[in-house]
Design a protein around this motif. Structure first.
Motif, PDB file in Angstrom:
ATOM      1  N   LEU A  86       3.577  -4.366 -18.663  1.00 20.07           N
ATOM      2  CA  LEU A  86       3.478  -5.831 -18.529  1.00 20.07           C
ATOM      3  C   LEU A  86       3.554  -6.301 -17.080  1.00 20.07           C
ATOM      4  O   LEU A  86       3.146  -7.416 -16.769  1.00 20.07           O
ATOM      5  N   GLY A  87       4.074  -5.438 -16.195  1.00 24.57           N
ATOM      6  CA  GLY A  87       4.332  -5.857 -14.813  1.00 24.57           C
ATOM      7  C   GLY A  87       3.107  -6.429 -14.126  1.00 24.57           C
ATOM      8  O   GLY A  87       3.159  -7.517 -13.547  1.00 24.57           O
ATOM      9  N   LEU A  88       1.987  -5.726 -14.203  1.00 23.78           N
ATOM     10  CA  LEU A  88       0.802  -6.183 -13.473  1.00 23.78           C
ATOM     11  C   LEU A  88       0.166  -7.403 -14.122  1.00 23.78           C
ATOM     12  O   LEU A  88      -0.346  -8.281 -13.432  1.00 23.78           O
ATOM     13  N   SER A  89       0.183  -7.465 -15.463  1.00 26.04           N
ATOM     14  CA  SER A  89      -0.449  -8.638 -16.095  1.00 26.04           C
ATOM     15  C   SER A  89       0.384  -9.891 -15.805  1.00 26.04           C
ATOM     16  O   SER A  89      -0.166 -10.954 -15.510  1.00 26.04           O
ATOM     17  N   SER A 116      -8.426   6.753 -15.727  1.00 26.43           N
ATOM     18  CA  SER A 116      -8.479   6.301 -17.126  1.00 26.43           C
ATOM     19  C   SER A 116      -7.937   4.874 -17.283  1.00 26.43           C
ATOM     20  O   SER A 116      -8.212   4.203 -18.276  1.00 26.43           O
ATOM     21  N   LEU A 117      -7.150   4.401 -16.292  1.00 30.82           N
ATOM     22  CA  LEU A 117      -6.534   3.062 -16.417  1.00 30.82           C
ATOM     23  C   LEU A 117      -7.228   2.014 -15.558  1.00 30.82           C
ATOM     24  O   LEU A 117      -7.002   0.820 -15.732  1.00 30.82           O
ATOM     25  N   ALA A 118      -8.042   2.484 -14.598  1.00 29.40           N
ATOM     26  CA  ALA A 118      -8.521   1.583 -13.550  1.00 29.40           C
ATOM     27  C   ALA A 118      -9.138   0.290 -14.088  1.00 29.40           C
ATOM     28  O   ALA A 118      -8.855  -0.790 -13.574  1.00 29.40           O
ATOM     29  N   ARG A 147      -8.567  -1.278 -16.846  1.00 29.20           N
ATOM     30  CA  ARG A 147      -7.720  -2.131 -17.680  1.00 29.20           C
ATOM     31  C   ARG A 147      -6.366  -2.399 -17.039  1.00 29.20           C
ATOM     32  O   ARG A 147      -5.429  -2.849 -17.697  1.00 29.20           O
ATOM     33  N   LEU A 148      -6.270  -2.111 -15.751  1.00 26.88           N
ATOM     34  CA  LEU A 148      -4.988  -2.110 -15.058  1.00 26.88           C
ATOM     35  C   LEU A 148      -4.178  -3.389 -15.264  1.00 26.88           C
ATOM     36  O   LEU A 148      -2.960  -3.352 -15.410  1.00 26.88           O
ATOM     37  N   PHE A 149      -4.861  -4.534 -15.274  1.00 27.57           N
ATOM     38  CA  PHE A 149      -4.155  -5.814 -15.320  1.00 27.57           C
ATOM     39  C   PHE A 149      -4.039  -6.353 -16.742  1.00 27.57           C
ATOM     40  O   PHE A 149      -3.597  -7.479 -16.938  1.00 27.57           O
ATOM     41  N   GLY A 191      -3.915   6.617  -1.882  1.00 25.73           N
ATOM     42  CA  GLY A 191      -2.925   5.912  -2.713  1.00 25.73           C
ATOM     43  C   GLY A 191      -3.475   4.599  -3.255  1.00 25.73           C
ATOM     44  O   GLY A 191      -4.679   4.330  -3.174  1.00 25.73           O
ATOM     45  N   ALA A 192      -2.580   3.781  -3.813  1.00 26.75           N
ATOM     46  CA  ALA A 192      -2.999   2.483  -4.358  1.00 26.75           C
ATOM     47  C   ALA A 192      -2.726   1.396  -3.321  1.00 26.75           C
ATOM     48  O   ALA A 192      -1.689   1.409  -2.653  1.00 26.75           O
ATOM     49  N   ALA A 193      -3.671   0.470  -3.199  1.00 29.56           N
ATOM     50  CA  ALA A 193      -3.500  -0.665  -2.284  1.00 29.56           C
ATOM     51  C   ALA A 193      -3.620  -1.945  -3.114  1.00 29.56           C
ATOM     52  O   ALA A 193      -4.690  -2.240  -3.636  1.00 29.56           O
ATOM     53  N   PHE A 194      -2.514  -2.643  -3.290  1.00 25.03           N
ATOM     54  CA  PHE A 194      -2.534  -3.912  -4.019  1.00 25.03           C
ATOM     55  C   PHE A 194      -2.544  -5.060  -3.011  1.00 25.03           C
ATOM     56  O   PHE A 194      -1.825  -5.005  -1.998  1.00 25.03           O
ATOM     57  N   TYR A 195      -3.354  -6.067  -3.309  1.00 23.46           N
ATOM     58  CA  TYR A 195      -3.450  -7.247  -2.440  1.00 23.46           C
ATOM     59  C   TYR A 195      -3.287  -8.501  -3.294  1.00 23.46           C
ATOM     60  O   TYR A 195      -3.750  -8.529  -4.443  1.00 23.46           O
ATOM     61  N   ILE A 212       0.856  -1.198   0.000  1.00 22.00           N
ATOM     62  CA  ILE A 212       0.000   0.000   0.000  1.00 22.00           C
ATOM     63  C   ILE A 212       0.889   1.243   0.000  1.00 22.00           C
ATOM     64  O   ILE A 212       1.820   1.347   0.809  1.00 22.00           O
ATOM     65  N   ASP A 213       0.610   2.170  -0.928  1.00 23.78           N
ATOM     66  CA  ASP A 213       1.469   3.361  -0.995  1.00 23.78           C
ATOM     67  C   ASP A 213       0.675   4.632  -0.725  1.00 23.78           C
ATOM     68  O   ASP A 213      -0.555   4.628  -0.679  1.00 23.78           O
ATOM     69  N   SER A 214       1.413   5.734  -0.550  1.00 21.83           N
ATOM     70  CA  SER A 214       0.775   7.025  -0.266  1.00 21.83           C
ATOM     71  C   SER A 214       0.821   7.928  -1.504  1.00 21.83           C
ATOM     72  O   SER A 214       0.803   9.140  -1.380  1.00 21.83           O
ATOM     73  N   ASP A 274       1.001   4.260 -18.258  1.00 19.92           N
ATOM     74  CA  ASP A 274       0.996   5.702 -18.503  1.00 19.92           C
ATOM     75  C   ASP A 274       2.397   6.270 -18.299  1.00 19.92           C
ATOM     76  O   ASP A 274       2.570   7.454 -18.101  1.00 19.92           O
ATOM     77  N   LYS A 275       3.394   5.346 -18.347  1.00 23.08           N
ATOM     78  CA  LYS A 275       4.778   5.797 -18.173  1.00 23.08           C
ATOM     79  C   LYS A 275       5.457   5.878 -19.539  1.00 23.08           C
ATOM     80  O   LYS A 275       5.306   4.945 -20.337  1.00 23.08           O
ATOM     81  N   PRO A 276       6.224   6.930 -19.789  1.00 12.86           N
ATOM     82  CA  PRO A 276       6.865   7.075 -21.101  1.00 12.86           C
ATOM     83  C   PRO A 276       7.737   5.861 -21.462  1.00 12.86           C
ATOM     84  O   PRO A 276       7.761   5.415 -22.597  1.00 12.86           O
ATOM     85  N   GLN A 277       8.432   5.294 -20.457  1.00 15.13           N
ATOM     86  CA  GLN A 277       9.300   4.139 -20.732  1.00 15.13           C
ATOM     87  C   GLN A 277       8.651   2.825 -20.305  1.00 15.13           C
ATOM     88  O   GLN A 277       9.321   1.802 -20.269  1.00 15.13           O
ATOM     89  N   GLY A 278       7.369   2.871 -19.938  1.00 17.20           N
ATOM     90  CA  GLY A 278       6.725   1.671 -19.390  1.00 17.20           C
ATOM     91  C   GLY A 278       6.381   0.652 -20.477  1.00 17.20           C
ATOM     92  O   GLY A 278       6.128   1.008 -21.615  1.00 17.20           O
ATOM     93  N   MET A 279       6.392  -0.632 -20.069  1.00 13.46           N
ATOM     94  CA  MET A 279       5.980  -1.696 -20.986  1.00 13.46           C
ATOM     95  C   MET A 279       4.532  -2.077 -20.718  1.00 13.46           C
ATOM     96  O   MET A 279       3.890  -2.708 -21.548  1.00 13.46           O
TER      97      MET A 279
HETATM   98  P1  ADP Z   1       4.378  -0.307 -16.159  1.00 12.24           P
HETATM   99  O1  ADP Z   1       4.943  -0.153 -14.769  1.00 12.24           O
HETATM  100  O2  ADP Z   1       5.390  -0.712 -17.183  1.00 12.24           O
HETATM  101  O3  ADP Z   1       3.566   0.874 -16.604  1.00 12.24           O
HETATM  102  P2  ADP Z   1       2.494  -2.153 -14.946  1.00 12.24           P
HETATM  103  O4  ADP Z   1       1.647  -3.222 -15.573  1.00 12.24           O
HETATM  104  O5  ADP Z   1       3.354  -2.572 -13.809  1.00 12.24           O
HETATM  105  O6  ADP Z   1       3.363  -1.552 -16.125  1.00 12.24           O
HETATM  106  O7  ADP Z   1       1.570  -0.963 -14.453  1.00 12.24           O
HETATM  107  C1  ADP Z   1       0.567  -0.464 -15.330  1.00 12.24           C
HETATM  108  C2  ADP Z   1       0.121   0.913 -14.888  1.00 12.24           C
HETATM  109  O8  ADP Z   1      -0.587   0.823 -13.662  1.00 12.24           O
HETATM  110  C3  ADP Z   1       1.229   1.917 -14.605  1.00 12.24           C
HETATM  111  O9  ADP Z   1       1.680   2.543 -15.796  1.00 12.24           O
HETATM  112  C4  ADP Z   1       0.553   2.889 -13.665  1.00 12.24           C
HETATM  113  O10 ADP Z   1      -0.194   3.851 -14.386  1.00 12.24           O
HETATM  114  C5  ADP Z   1      -0.457   2.023 -12.936  1.00 12.24           C
HETATM  115  N1  ADP Z   1       0.007   1.698 -11.584  1.00 12.24           N
HETATM  116  C6  ADP Z   1       0.559   0.551 -11.168  1.00 12.24           C
HETATM  117  N2  ADP Z   1       0.868   0.608  -9.857  1.00 12.24           N
HETATM  118  C7  ADP Z   1       0.506   1.836  -9.418  1.00 12.24           C
HETATM  119  C8  ADP Z   1       0.545   2.511  -8.139  1.00 12.24           C
HETATM  120  N3  ADP Z   1       1.055   1.918  -7.059  1.00 12.24           N
HETATM  121  N4  ADP Z   1       0.037   3.783  -8.076  1.00 12.24           N
HETATM  122  C9  ADP Z   1      -0.485   4.377  -9.183  1.00 12.24           C
HETATM  123  N5  ADP Z   1      -0.556   3.789 -10.405  1.00 12.24           N
HETATM  124  C10 ADP Z   1      -0.052   2.537 -10.523  1.00 12.24           C
END
Ligand code: ADP
Length: 275
Positions: free
Chosen positions: A216-219, A197-199, A201-203, A241-245, A188-190, A209-214
């Protein structure tokens, strides 16, 4: 009342939608396969230099151990990290061959602490307030150590990146029992939380939404957790903040022999890596 023209119109629309959906799925599958092939090729190519770094570090450590203890310590860490990178790379190759995860019983708090060290290796520790929420002695979980650490590293790196611009950075990582046979881990972060806009499709792969992002991490993390029989999801933290479980099976008191289960990820479809 609907006329036959209306009905034909809506049938045509449905067909067009089905075609578009199928096309989208094909494109996603092709991209995933291409990414998988790239990963396997990289794993193959990286193996040799990593093995060389590991043995140079071991030799340098032996020499330094006679002199400067701090240098010896740094070289030991260098060797450990190179060996770990090689282990990850080998897992990618093995995963491509077999499409499986190898589970064993691991103490969760140790696994988490190691993963946090890796995720925070290149940032100043004091720039983040880190809380470990392990109430009693954390349980043992049934997991593939390297893959599970990849999940934690992904979640922690995302949290650190999300908080990069915040004046106050607080990260909570811990675990609680989830029923009698599962453990629930939280990260859990602050930071500012998930962009609306991503909620939805997050996984999904390639959502970023990162310029250098792939993206792929969450999927990949979700695929790993599901291959362990658990679930990975995200909520809004009380502070915004975001809370991942995610959940994992806890290890029974009686230790089972190491076992493998099918890993339902795209790697199962990949061509085998070289020798
Ligand atoms: P990447 O880190 O390459 O963008 P991820 O699949 O790991 O790929 O994450 C996808 C997107 O989810 C991120 O670009 C970001 O917008 C959002 N995200 C993930 N974790 C967080 C977080 N802790 N707080 C806010 N946004 C997050």
């Amino acid at each position: 009342m609907a006329t036959s023209e209306d009905r034909q119109g809506s049938l045509a629309e449905r067909w067009a939608q089905r075609r578009a959906e199928t096309q989208f799925q094909f494109t996603q599958a092709a991209r995933l396969n291409a990414m998988g092939e790239l990963a396997v090729t990289l794993a193959h190519e990286l193996n040799q230099p990593l093995a060389a770094i590991t043995s140079y570090a071991a030799a340098a450590h032996r020499l330094a151990a006679r002199g400067d203890p701090e240098m010896a310590d740094l070289l030991r860490k260098l060797g450990d990290q190179a060996a770990r990178a090689a282990e990850i790379v080998n897992r990618v190759r093995e995963g491509a061959h077999r499409g499986e995860v190898a589970t064993a019983a691991w103490p969760l708090h140790e696994l988490v602490a190691e993963a946090i060290d890796l995720a925070m290796a290149d940032i100043a520790r004091e720039s983040v307030v880190l809380h470990y929420d392990f109430r009693q002695r954390a349980p043992e979980v049934l997991a593939d150590r390297v893959q599970l650490q990849q999940v934690i590293v992904n979640l922690v790196r995302n949290a650190l990146e999300a908080m990069a611009a915040s004046p106050w950075r607080e990260l909570r990582v811990g675990a609680t029992a989830d029923g009698s046979d599962m453990v629930r881990v939280h990260v859990i972060d602050s930071g500012p939380g998930i962009a609306s806009s991503l909620a939805d499709r997050l996984f999904e792969p390639f959502v970023t939404d990162k310029p250098q992002g792939m993206g792929l991490g969450l999927s990949i993390s979700r695929a790993i957790v599901e291959a362990h029989g658990g679930r990975l999801w995200c909520e809004r933290a009380s502070g915004g903040g975001a809370a991942f479980y995610f959940t994992l099976p806890s290890a029974p008191a009686e230790r089972p022999a190491p076992q493998t289960t099918a890993f339902p990820h795209a790697t199962a479809r990949l061509r085998p890596a070289g020798p």
